[in-house]
Design a protein around this motif. Structure first.
Motif, mmCIF file in Angstrom:
data_model
loop_
_atom_site.group_PDB
_atom_site.id
_atom_site.type_symbol
_atom_site.label_atom_id
_atom_site.label_comp_id
_atom_site.label_asym_id
_atom_site.label_seq_id
_atom_site.Cartn_x
_atom_site.Cartn_y
_atom_site.Cartn_z
ATOM 1 N N LYS A 1 -37.028 -10.364 -45.600
ATOM 2 C CA LYS A 1 -36.831 -11.686 -46.191
ATOM 3 C C LYS A 1 -37.798 -12.728 -45.622
ATOM 4 O O LYS A 1 -37.707 -13.908 -45.966
ATOM 5 N N SER A 2 -38.705 -12.316 -44.761
ATOM 6 C CA SER A 2 -39.607 -13.274 -44.113
ATOM 7 C C SER A 2 -40.502 -14.006 -45.108
ATOM 8 O O SER A 2 -40.927 -15.134 -44.858
ATOM 9 N N GLY A 3 -40.776 -13.378 -46.244
ATOM 10 C CA GLY A 3 -41.624 -14.009 -47.246
ATOM 11 C C GLY A 3 -41.077 -15.308 -47.776
ATOM 12 O O GLY A 3 -41.820 -16.115 -48.356
ATOM 13 N N ILE A 4 -39.778 -15.546 -47.592
ATOM 14 C CA ILE A 4 -39.186 -16.820 -48.019
ATOM 15 C C ILE A 4 -39.932 -17.984 -47.383
ATOM 16 O O ILE A 4 -40.038 -19.066 -47.956
ATOM 17 N N GLY A 5 -40.478 -17.758 -46.176
ATOM 18 C CA GLY A 5 -41.184 -18.823 -45.479
ATOM 19 C C GLY A 5 -42.305 -19.446 -46.291
ATOM 20 O O GLY A 5 -42.562 -20.658 -46.188
ATOM 21 N N PHE A 6 -42.970 -18.655 -47.123
ATOM 22 C CA PHE A 6 -44.060 -19.202 -47.930
ATOM 23 C C PHE A 6 -43.571 -20.229 -48.946
ATOM 24 O O PHE A 6 -44.358 -21.077 -49.397
ATOM 25 N N ALA A 7 -42.303 -20.180 -49.317
ATOM 26 C CA ALA A 7 -41.777 -21.128 -50.297
ATOM 27 C C ALA A 7 -41.732 -22.547 -49.762
ATOM 28 O O ALA A 7 -41.564 -23.497 -50.526
ATOM 29 N N LEU B 1 -48.198 -22.479 -56.698
ATOM 30 C CA LEU B 1 -48.689 -21.389 -55.861
ATOM 31 C C LEU B 1 -47.671 -20.916 -54.832
ATOM 32 O O LEU B 1 -47.562 -19.703 -54.574
ATOM 33 N N ALA B 2 -46.915 -21.822 -54.214
ATOM 34 C CA ALA B 2 -46.008 -21.436 -53.128
ATOM 35 C C ALA B 2 -44.961 -20.412 -53.561
ATOM 36 O O ALA B 2 -44.808 -19.373 -52.909
ATOM 37 N N PRO B 3 -44.209 -20.655 -54.644
ATOM 38 C CA PRO B 3 -43.232 -19.640 -55.040
ATOM 39 C C PRO B 3 -43.879 -18.337 -55.495
ATOM 40 O O PRO B 3 -43.297 -17.256 -55.336
ATOM 41 N N THR B 4 -45.083 -18.420 -56.051
ATOM 42 C CA THR B 4 -45.792 -17.207 -56.474
ATOM 43 C C THR B 4 -46.148 -16.339 -55.271
ATOM 44 O O THR B 4 -45.927 -15.124 -55.265
ATOM 45 N N VAL B 5 -46.707 -16.977 -54.228
ATOM 46 C CA VAL B 5 -47.066 -16.238 -53.012
ATOM 47 C C VAL B 5 -45.812 -15.705 -52.324
ATOM 48 O O VAL B 5 -45.773 -14.556 -51.864
ATOM 49 N N ALA B 6 -44.758 -16.541 -52.252
ATOM 50 C CA ALA B 6 -43.512 -16.110 -51.604
ATOM 51 C C ALA B 6 -42.923 -14.894 -52.309
ATOM 52 O O ALA B 6 -42.495 -13.928 -51.666
ATOM 53 N N ALA B 7 -42.903 -14.922 -53.640
ATOM 54 C CA ALA B 7 -42.361 -13.793 -54.397
ATOM 55 C C ALA B 7 -43.215 -12.543 -54.201
ATOM 56 O O ALA B 7 -42.690 -11.431 -54.090
ATOM 57 N N PHE B 8 -44.542 -12.717 -54.155
ATOM 58 C CA PHE B 8 -45.436 -11.574 -53.942
ATOM 59 C C PHE B 8 -45.162 -10.912 -52.591
ATOM 60 O O PHE B 8 -45.063 -9.684 -52.495
ATOM 61 N N LEU C 1 -42.421 -11.152 -50.704
ATOM 62 C CA LEU C 1 -41.086 -10.560 -50.717
ATOM 63 C C LEU C 1 -41.094 -9.214 -51.442
ATOM 64 O O LEU C 1 -40.487 -8.239 -50.981
ATOM 65 N N ARG C 2 -41.776 -9.157 -52.562
ATOM 66 C CA ARG C 2 -41.833 -7.906 -53.337
ATOM 67 C C ARG C 2 -42.546 -6.819 -52.537
ATOM 68 O O ARG C 2 -42.082 -5.679 -52.477
ATOM 69 N N ARG C 3 -43.628 -7.190 -51.883
ATOM 70 C CA ARG C 3 -44.399 -6.216 -51.108
ATOM 71 C C ARG C 3 -43.598 -5.679 -49.929
ATOM 72 O O ARG C 3 -43.726 -4.508 -49.558
ATOM 73 N N GLU C 4 -42.730 -6.526 -49.351
ATOM 74 C CA GLU C 4 -41.981 -6.120 -48.164
ATOM 75 C C GLU C 4 -40.552 -5.705 -48.475
ATOM 76 O O GLU C 4 -39.757 -5.477 -47.568
ATOM 77 N N GLY C 5 -40.222 -5.622 -49.782
ATOM 78 C CA GLY C 5 -38.909 -5.128 -50.180
ATOM 79 C C GLY C 5 -37.773 -6.111 -50.024
ATOM 80 O O GLY C 5 -36.616 -5.708 -49.890
ATOM 81 N N GLY C 6 -38.083 -7.406 -50.083
ATOM 82 C CA GLY C 6 -37.027 -8.402 -49.907
ATOM 83 C C GLY C 6 -36.787 -9.262 -51.117
ATOM 84 O O GLY C 6 -36.177 -10.336 -51.008
ATOM 85 N N LEU C 7 -37.235 -8.827 -52.292
ATOM 86 C CA LEU C 7 -37.142 -9.681 -53.474
ATOM 87 C C LEU C 7 -35.780 -9.640 -54.147
ATOM 88 O O LEU C 7 -35.529 -10.385 -55.080
ATOM 89 N N GLN C 8 -34.877 -8.802 -53.657
ATOM 90 C CA GLN C 8 -33.567 -8.720 -54.295
ATOM 91 C C GLN C 8 -32.859 -10.067 -54.206
ATOM 92 O O GLN C 8 -32.795 -10.697 -53.155
ATOM 93 N N ALA C 9 -32.337 -10.509 -55.334
ATOM 94 C CA ALA C 9 -31.613 -11.780 -55.370
ATOM 95 C C ALA C 9 -30.316 -11.653 -54.597
ATOM 96 O O ALA C 9 -29.689 -10.589 -54.559
ATOM 97 N N SER C 10 -29.913 -12.729 -53.954
ATOM 98 C CA SER C 10 -28.659 -12.751 -53.202
ATOM 99 C C SER C 10 -27.718 -13.766 -53.811
ATOM 100 O O SER C 10 -28.122 -14.632 -54.580
ATOM 101 N N THR C 11 -26.454 -13.680 -53.459
ATOM 102 C CA THR C 11 -25.451 -14.614 -53.971
ATOM 103 C C THR C 11 -24.723 -15.223 -52.775
ATOM 104 O O THR C 11 -23.595 -14.843 -52.463
ATOM 105 N N PRO C 12 -25.387 -16.144 -52.071
ATOM 106 C CA PRO C 12 -24.783 -16.720 -50.887
ATOM 107 C C PRO C 12 -23.598 -17.601 -51.225
ATOM 108 O O PRO C 12 -23.509 -18.164 -52.307
#
Length: 336
Positions: free
Chosen positions: A258-264, A307-314, A316-327
């Motif tokens: 989930k570290s890719g969230i940081g790019f957002a 650009l920020a959400p695009t990079v963050a999603a990329f 997350l997808r590359r590192e396997g963390g793109l699954q949506a959550s329901t906090p």
């Protein structure tokens, strides 16, 4: 008749669909009129007061309203830790580095990019975009870190860094005056939930009007020339500040996939367009850079929003963390 009428021209909805559109479109319209028909805004009375001279009072109202949305009760340990990390790595470290650069090259900056434009873009973040992205892919800790944007939202940190570094002459009373509306908003919003709800729509109401007033003082040529530099700044904000927070998420917060969230968080908020004018009001030595800074910040707002959400999603997808959550909701419904 059901009491509703179809909108013939959905102006507001159209602006909302464009990243930063509530700020950018009125800014450009104001600039067009200010450049080619400036006299139409100087006829006096309420017309001049709202469309030419109204920026600062409306910005002050926005700062107050932003403060009311900060819930100081949502400071659980995990949320507090994430909030501090986001604030430090997204805002404080980058802003400090910009100040260090300014001590070496002066407030002129480089390549036509002033220190005023740089620190405005790097010491600010789009909390709404962060909240939307973190709400979909993160958890309660990420959503709660939205509080960090309340601290870097507006001109206070920019004024603080400029004044403390000696790059500008910002009196202490000016710093106090800049933060009073925000602190008052925090107080009011936390003692009276009705006030919090009442002023929640304020950003959507005032942003187009103060953006137009700011744009009315900008020559359209400055937007055209400043836009290219703004693209460069925007990309730098995403890759550098978002990259710093990504590293912090991975190695300090230990968030793994989930570290890719940081790019957002690598964004500049639309209301940052107002910050250069506030800095100039505090220290007139920055006035020669005002028009270009506003244009560059406006361009950076748009670039980072895309650009920020695009990079963050990329990532997350590359590192396997793109699954949506329901906090679970961080605070009571209708309060946040």
């Amino acid at each position: 008749m059901n009491g509703t009428r179809k909108t013939r021209f959905p102006m507001f909805a159209t602006m909302q669909r464009i990243p930063g559109g509530l700020m950018l479109i009125p800014l450009i319209l104001g600039s067009l009129i200010g450049t080619f028909a400036p006299g139409t805004l100087e006829i006096g009375s309420f017309t001049t007061a709202l469309f030419s001279d109204g920026a600062l009072p409306l910005i002050a109202l926005l700062i107050f309203a932003t403060g009311t949305q900060v819930d100081i009760r949502s400071g659980a340990a995990g949320v507090a830790g994430h909030t501090v990390v986001v604030l430090v790595f997204k805002t404080l470290i980058p802003a400090g580095l910009v100040v260090l650069l300014g001590t070496q090259v002066g407030i002129d900056g480089f390549w036509g990019i002033s220190i005023l434009a740089l620190i405005t873009c790097f010491a600010n973040s789009n909390g709404g975009l962060w909240l939307a992205f973190a709400g979909q892919y993160g958890d309660e800790r990420d959503r709660g870190a939205y509080i960090a944007s309340a601290f870097d939202d507006g001109p206070f940190l920019v004024l603080l860094f400029i004044g403390a570094s000696g790059l500008g002459d910002v009196p202490l009373i000016t710093l106090v005056a800049a933060v009073v509306p925000f602190l008052l908003g925090v107080l009011v919003g936390n003692v009276d939930q009705d006030w919090r709800k009442a002023v929640e729509p304020v950003p959507n109401i005032v942003i187009p009007f103060f953006a137009f007033a700011l744009g009315a003082g900008i020559n359209i040529k400055d937007i055209a020339t400043g836009g290219f530099a703004g693209l460069f700044i925007g990309a730098g904000v995403v890759l550098f500040t978002g990259g710093l927070l990504y590293l912090a998420y991975r190695f300090i917060l230990k968030r793994g996939p989930k570290s890719g969230i940081g790019f957002a968080a690598g964004t500049t908020a639309g209301n940052a367009v107002a910050t250069p004018a506030i800095v100039v009001a505090a220290d007139s030595s920055f006035e020669p850079y005002l028009d270009s800074a506003i244009a560059q910040v406006a361009a950076a707002v748009l670039v980072t929003a895309l650009l920020a959400p695009t990079v963050a999603a990329f990532v997350l997808r590359r590192e396997g963390g793109l699954q949506a959550s329901t906090p679970r909701p961080l605070v009571e419904e209708g309060v946040a």
